[in-house]
Motif scaffolding. Structure first.
Motif, short mmCIF file in Angstrom:
data_model
loop_
_atom_site.label_atom_id
_atom_site.label_comp_id
_atom_site.label_asym_id
_atom_site.label_seq_id
_atom_site.Cartn_x
_atom_site.Cartn_y
_atom_site.Cartn_z
N ALA A 103 0.99 -1.20 -0.02
CA ALA A 103 -0.06 -0.03 0.07
C ALA A 103 0.81 1.28 -0.06
N ALA A 115 -4.42 7.82 -5.28
CA ALA A 115 -4.45 6.81 -4.26
C ALA A 115 -5.89 7.14 -3.28
N ASP A 118 -8.87 6.27 -5.48
CA ASP A 118 -9.03 4.89 -5.68
C ASP A 118 -9.65 3.94 -4.51
N LEU A 119 -9.11 4.72 -3.39
CA LEU A 119 -9.74 4.22 -1.87
C LEU A 119 -11.07 4.66 -1.73
N TYR A 123 -14.28 1.94 -1.28
CA TYR A 123 -15.21 2.08 -0.27
C TYR A 123 -16.61 2.08 -0.94
#
Length: 149
Positions: A103, A115, A118-119, A123
């Protein structure tokens, strides 16, 4: 000089009284333990068990060897359990630290903003799947509550 003090201390009537009462107290407690616990729960059941097998009574050496084999078997199983738990915990540690490093590498290579995006997408997918699962489980629970047609 120290031995003289120790000898006079041992000859003191108080020490002699404490030794005798402690010994009497200990003897009475051990007698109570034998009559109330050992005799009814260990000695009598073992004697009845051993007397039922009078024709095929194993000798003392066989019982001793059986106990030794049992202890060795328990030690081997304990060792195997510890080895397996070592490798399992090592695998979990490697996965944890590997995912953490992965990560970190991903954030370093794509940047913090991408990032984070994308997170957020991951979610949203997880929340959507959980919501769909909750809807289906409520529908299934309602159908189960109605019962068969």
């Amino acid at each position: 000089m120290a031995t003289e003090n120790f000898q006079t201390l041992l000859q003191n009537p108080t020490v002699a009284y404490l030794q005798s009462t402690t010994q009497d107290h200990l003897t009475s407690k051990l007698t109570h333990l034998r009559t109330m616990v050992l005799q009814p729960y260990l000695i009598e059941p073992m004697s009845t068990f051993l007397t039922t097998y009078t024709g095929a009574m194993p000798d003392l050496l066989s019982l001793f060897m059986l106990a030794i084999i049992l202890l060795i078997s328990i030690k081997v199983v304990n060792y195997a359990f510890r080895v397996v738990m070592f490798w399992v915990s090592l695998a979990f540690r490697l996965v944890f630290w590997g995912s953490l490093l992965g990560a970190g590498w991903y954030v370093y290579s794509v940047g913090v903003e991408n990032a984070g995006r994308d997170l957020g997408w991951i979610y949203g997918v997880v929340v959507g799947l959980l919501g769909e699962f909750q809807e289906k489980s409520k529908t299934a629970a309602a159908a189960y509550a109605k019962g068969p047609k």
